[in-house]
Enzyme design. Structure first.
Site, PDB file in Angstrom:
ATOM      1  N   HIS A 185       1.027  -1.203  -0.090  1.00 11.71           N
ATOM      2  CA  HIS A 185      -0.006  -0.038  -0.002  1.00 11.71           C
ATOM      3  C   HIS A 185       1.013   1.203  -0.043  1.00 11.71           C
ATOM      4  CE1 HIS A 185      -3.342   2.416   0.463  1.00 11.71           C
ATOM      5  NE2 HIS A 185      -3.794   2.300   1.847  1.00 11.71           N
TER       6      HIS A 185
ATOM      7  N   HIS B 197      -2.511  -2.627  -9.775  1.00 13.87           N
ATOM      8  CA  HIS B 197      -3.300  -1.572  -8.917  1.00 13.87           C
ATOM      9  C   HIS B 197      -4.669  -2.542  -8.858  1.00 13.87           C
ATOM     10  CE1 HIS B 197      -6.176   1.225  -6.865  1.00 13.87           C
ATOM     11  NE2 HIS B 197      -4.777   1.619  -6.781  1.00 13.87           N
TER      12      HIS B 197
ATOM     13  N   ASP C 204       2.718   5.404  -6.727  1.00 14.52           N
ATOM     14  CA  ASP C 204       3.930   5.419  -6.106  1.00 14.52           C
ATOM     15  C   ASP C 204       5.158   5.235  -7.014  1.00 14.52           C
ATOM     16  OD1 ASP C 204       1.573   3.332  -3.779  1.00 14.52           O
ATOM     17  OD2 ASP C 204       2.877   5.275  -3.315  1.00 14.52           O
TER      18      ASP C 204
HETATM   19  C1  SDX Z   1      -1.474   2.086  -3.430  1.00 14.61           C
HETATM   20  O1  SDX Z   1      -6.447   0.626  -3.272  1.00 14.61           O
HETATM   21  C2  SDX Z   1      -5.977   1.852  -3.443  1.00 14.61           C
HETATM   22  O2  SDX Z   1      -6.556   2.795  -4.065  1.00 14.61           O
HETATM   23  C3  SDX Z   1      -4.464   1.878  -3.118  1.00 14.61           C
HETATM   24  C4  SDX Z   1      -3.671   3.308  -3.662  1.00 14.61           C
HETATM   25  C5  SDX Z   1      -4.345   4.380  -2.805  1.00 14.61           C
HETATM   26  O3  SDX Z   1      -4.198   5.533  -3.207  1.00 14.61           O
HETATM   27  O4  SDX Z   1      -4.702   4.284  -1.624  1.00 14.61           O
HETATM   28  O5  SDX Z   1      -3.829   3.406  -4.910  1.00 14.61           O
HETATM   29  C6  SDX Z   1      -2.148   3.244  -3.162  1.00 14.61           C
HETATM   30  O6  SDX Z   1      -1.427   0.985  -2.578  1.00 14.61           O
HETATM   31  C7  SDX Z   1      -1.073   1.744  -4.910  1.00 14.61           C
HETATM   32  C8  SDX Z   1      -0.409   0.280  -4.823  1.00 14.61           C
HETATM   33  C9  SDX Z   1       0.934   0.354  -4.303  1.00 14.61           C
HETATM   34  N1  SDX Z   1       1.445  -1.128  -4.269  1.00 14.61           N
HETATM   35  C10 SDX Z   1       2.567  -1.356  -5.147  1.00 14.61           C
HETATM   36  O7  SDX Z   1       3.000  -0.691  -6.085  1.00 14.61           O
HETATM   37  C11 SDX Z   1       3.096  -2.844  -4.579  1.00 14.61           C
HETATM   38  C12 SDX Z   1       2.994  -3.647  -6.087  1.00 14.61           C
HETATM   39  N2  SDX Z   1       1.969  -4.010  -6.696  1.00 14.61           N
HETATM   40  C13 SDX Z   1       1.167  -5.120  -6.199  1.00 14.61           C
HETATM   41  O8  SDX Z   1       1.468  -5.903  -4.916  1.00 14.61           O
HETATM   42  C14 SDX Z   1      -0.238  -5.194  -6.579  1.00 14.61           C
HETATM   43  O9  SDX Z   1      -0.020  -4.904  -7.891  1.00 14.61           O
HETATM   44  C15 SDX Z   1      -1.364  -4.409  -5.722  1.00 14.61           C
HETATM   45  C16 SDX Z   1      -1.208  -4.935  -4.334  1.00 14.61           C
HETATM   46  C17 SDX Z   1      -1.273  -2.982  -5.852  1.00 14.61           C
HETATM   47  C18 SDX Z   1      -2.857  -5.037  -6.224  1.00 14.61           C
HETATM   48  O10 SDX Z   1      -2.822  -6.429  -6.029  1.00 14.61           O
HETATM   49  P1  SDX Z   1      -4.163  -7.190  -6.231  1.00 14.61           P
HETATM   50  O11 SDX Z   1      -5.154  -6.407  -6.990  1.00 14.61           O
HETATM   51  O12 SDX Z   1      -4.408  -8.054  -5.413  1.00 14.61           O
HETATM   52  O13 SDX Z   1      -3.484  -8.096  -7.634  1.00 14.61           O
HETATM   53  P2  SDX Z   1      -2.727  -9.424  -7.335  1.00 14.61           P
HETATM   54  O14 SDX Z   1      -1.982  -9.415  -6.173  1.00 14.61           O
HETATM   55  O15 SDX Z   1      -3.813 -10.617  -7.042  1.00 14.61           O
HETATM   56  O16 SDX Z   1      -2.057  -9.861  -8.630  1.00 14.61           O
HETATM   57  C19 SDX Z   1      -2.746 -10.058  -9.804  1.00 14.61           C
HETATM   58  C20 SDX Z   1      -1.549 -10.726 -10.734  1.00 14.61           C
HETATM   59  C21 SDX Z   1      -0.757 -11.781  -9.936  1.00 14.61           C
HETATM   60  O17 SDX Z   1      -0.176 -12.569 -11.059  1.00 14.61           O
HETATM   61  P3  SDX Z   1      -0.640 -14.162 -10.980  1.00 14.61           P
HETATM   62  O18 SDX Z   1      -0.748 -14.805  -9.718  1.00 14.61           O
HETATM   63  O19 SDX Z   1      -2.222 -13.846 -11.721  1.00 14.61           O
HETATM   64  O20 SDX Z   1       0.012 -14.862 -11.997  1.00 14.61           O
HETATM   65  O21 SDX Z   1      -0.473  -9.672 -11.123  1.00 14.61           O
HETATM   66  C22 SDX Z   1       0.764 -10.069 -10.465  1.00 14.61           C
HETATM   67  C23 SDX Z   1       0.542 -11.130  -9.284  1.00 14.61           C
HETATM   68  O22 SDX Z   1       1.478 -11.720  -9.158  1.00 14.61           O
HETATM   69  N3  SDX Z   1       1.151  -8.498  -9.993  1.00 14.61           N
HETATM   70  C24 SDX Z   1       2.515  -8.414 -10.255  1.00 14.61           C
HETATM   71  C25 SDX Z   1       2.491  -6.889  -9.513  1.00 14.61           C
HETATM   72  N4  SDX Z   1       1.215  -6.657  -9.054  1.00 14.61           N
HETATM   73  C26 SDX Z   1       0.536  -7.460  -9.467  1.00 14.61           C
HETATM   74  N5  SDX Z   1       3.573  -8.881 -11.030  1.00 14.61           N
HETATM   75  C27 SDX Z   1       4.532  -8.093 -10.840  1.00 14.61           C
HETATM   76  N6  SDX Z   1       4.666  -6.799 -10.306  1.00 14.61           N
HETATM   77  C28 SDX Z   1       3.588  -6.197  -9.757  1.00 14.61           C
HETATM   78  N7  SDX Z   1       3.679  -4.892  -9.323  1.00 14.61           N
END
Ligand code: SDX
Length: 430
Positions: A270, A309, A365
């Site tokens: 997050h 996201h 971010d």
């Molecule tokens: C914020 O909710 C909000 O609005 C949050 C926010 C706000 O303003 O409050 O926007 C702020 O938190 C932005 C997000 C910041 N976090 C990151 O940048 C961390 C990296 N991103 C991830 O951890 C992820 O993308 C999330 C947590 C942001 C979202 O995760 P989800 O929606 O639960 O998606 P998921 O984890 O189920 O992933 C779906 C797929 C998976 O692959 P498969 O299992 O389907 O093969 O996408 C892949 C994940 O492995 N994946 C990534 C990835 N993010 C998801 N692979 C590589 N790099 C990534 N960053």
């Protein structure tokens, strides 16, 4: 479509019975599923939704995020227009009150916030008690919560005056706590608020003031800080805002709720992502190492921090704003070399099938940390800056939750997977 068709007909194949469930605002009430039973003793159906990926638990008028179209609007105003024409304090007023303020309302709002930036002197003892290398987010979780002990009237949630005062105090004092946490970590004495400066100018004063009698913020950096706070101000029912609402549902005071929201924001998935992006870019080290890093992310060795996201399945509009801001800041601070690595990472990722099919785009971010670092903030302060921006959003949702007559204490159900009943075995017989 006629009224009668706004329903779902569910047939329970276990019993052959059918049920008509009304569809309202594109949703069905989960409680309507409880009527689907196999017999009178049956508790009824639950909906199972880990991490609430497809569950709305509130009605809210604060912010709209359209993930497919890359839209973000605060109380209906597009983020791009607010960044161009507004200010963080005006956006805070808008989020909390629902309308843009008149000139008089804005003046009063700014006056009230400006005159509540001081914290009780005893709070310095909390700060001084932390280890020299304590993470500032850990310090803030504690000191924001500690504010509740200085303002017992914060529990009067039904009194609009009492709510207003806590809202003013949290917006006003969070930057002071944030700057004090930073000054503690570098062993410098605290720089006190200067009421002659703007909200962001004063924050920069409390962060960077040294021997000068009066700190003068650079206007470009002052404005850049204001824009960064605006793009972080709210984002619907994200993890930390949901936490704020959940804690407020037990009628806890807003300081305790904000401490919980700050804790939720701390996580690298997050608000901690901006710090994790910088650590990732530093680990990559140079533009020629980017292809190797991309492959590592595709092999699941690590996640590309700042990418992806839950809601945005198109570009995060905030990422564009922040990326454009980078160039203005670098005019003053000098270019952050990590920008080249970030731009190359984005370029390759947006062409790569792995990221495209998973709809992984840069989020807010991805670029913000590069700017913060260029402005002189240490990476540990990045989530603190995110939290400082998000305070008005948390408060807008806190107040909306307190006033929402449909809300009650948050208490989800579970699907029990544990042991059935069993008899206690004395230790000598185990
Ligand atoms: C914020 O909710 C909000 O609005 C949050 C926010 C706000 O303003 O409050 O926007 C702020 O938190 C932005 C997000 C910041 N976090 C990151 O940048 C961390 C990296 N991103 C991830 O951890 C992820 O993308 C999330 C947590 C942001 C979202 O995760 P989800 O929606 O639960 O998606 P998921 O984890 O189920 O992933 C779906 C797929 C998976 O692959 P498969 O299992 O389907 O093969 O996408 C892949 C994940 O492995 N994946 C990534 C990835 N993010 C998801 N692979 C590589 N790099 C990534 N960053």
């Amino acid at each position: 479509m006629s009224e009668s068709q706004d329903t779902l007909t569910i047939t329970d194949n276990r019993t052959g019975r059918s049920y008509e469930v009304p569809i309202t605002d594109g949703s069905i009430r989960a409680m309507d599923l409880r009527g689907i039973k196999v017999d009178e003793d049956d508790f009824g159906l639950l909906s199972y939704d880990p991490a609430f990926k497809n569950t709305a638990n509130v009605r809210s008028a604060v912010t709209l995020v359209d993930g497919d179209r890359g839209i973000l609007r605060y109380r209906g105003y597009p983020i791009e227009q607010l960044v161009e024409h507004s200010s963080f304090l005006e956006v805070a007023y808008l989020l909390i009150n629902g309308e843009l303020p008149t000139a008089g309302e804005l003046d009063q709002w700014i006056y009230d916030i400006t005159h509540h930036t001081f914290i009780h002197e005893n709070l310095k003892q909390f700060m001084d008690g932390f280890h020299h290398d304590a993470h500032p987010m850990g310090m803030l979780v504690s000191t924001v919560g500690a504010l509740s002990t200085f303002y017992p009237e914060a529990k009067d949630l039904d009194e609009s005056e009492a709510r207003y005062m806590q809202i003013i105090r949290l917006i006003a004092k969070f930057p002071t706590l944030a700057a004090f946490a930073y000054r503690h970590s570098i062993g410098m004495r605290y720089a006190y608020p200067d009421n002659d400066l703007s909200f962001t100018g004063n924050f920069l004063n409390m962060m960077w003031k040294t021997t000068e009698l009066k700190y003068e913020p650079d206007p470009v950096l002052e404005r850049a800080m204001d824009v960064l706070l605006m793009v972080h101000a709210d984002h619907e029912q994200n993890c930390s805002t949901t936490t704020m609402r959940a804690i407020s549902s037990s009628q806890a005071d807003p300081y305790s709720a904000a401490a919980g929201a700050t804790a939720a924001l701390y996580g690298p998935r997050h608000g901690g992502a901006n710090e994790a992006v910088l650590n990732m870019l530093n680990r990559i080290g140079s533009v020629d190492k980017v292809p190797e890093a991309i492959q590592g992310a595709k092999d699941g060795q690590f996640r590309l921090m700042g990418f992806g996201h839950r809601v945005y399945k198109n570009y995060d509009p905030r990422a564009k704003v922040v990326q454009n801001l980078a160039h203005e800041v670098f005019e003053v601070t000098g270019k952050n070399p990590l920008l080249d690595i970030a731009v190359e990472l984005e370029r390759i990722a947006l062409e790569d099938e792995y990221f495209v099919e998973r709809k992984l785009y840069p989020n807010v971010d991805f670029y913000s940390g590069i700017i913060y670092q260029a402005m002189g903030f240490p990476t540990e302060m990045f989530p603190v800056l995110f939290a400082m921006g998000r305070i008005p959003g948390w408060l807008a949702h806190w107040q909306e939750n307190v006033l929402d007559k449909e809300q009650a204490i948050v208490r989800p159900r579970q699907l029990y997977t544990g042991a059935g009943e069993r008899t206690y075995v004395p230790v000598e017989q185990r």
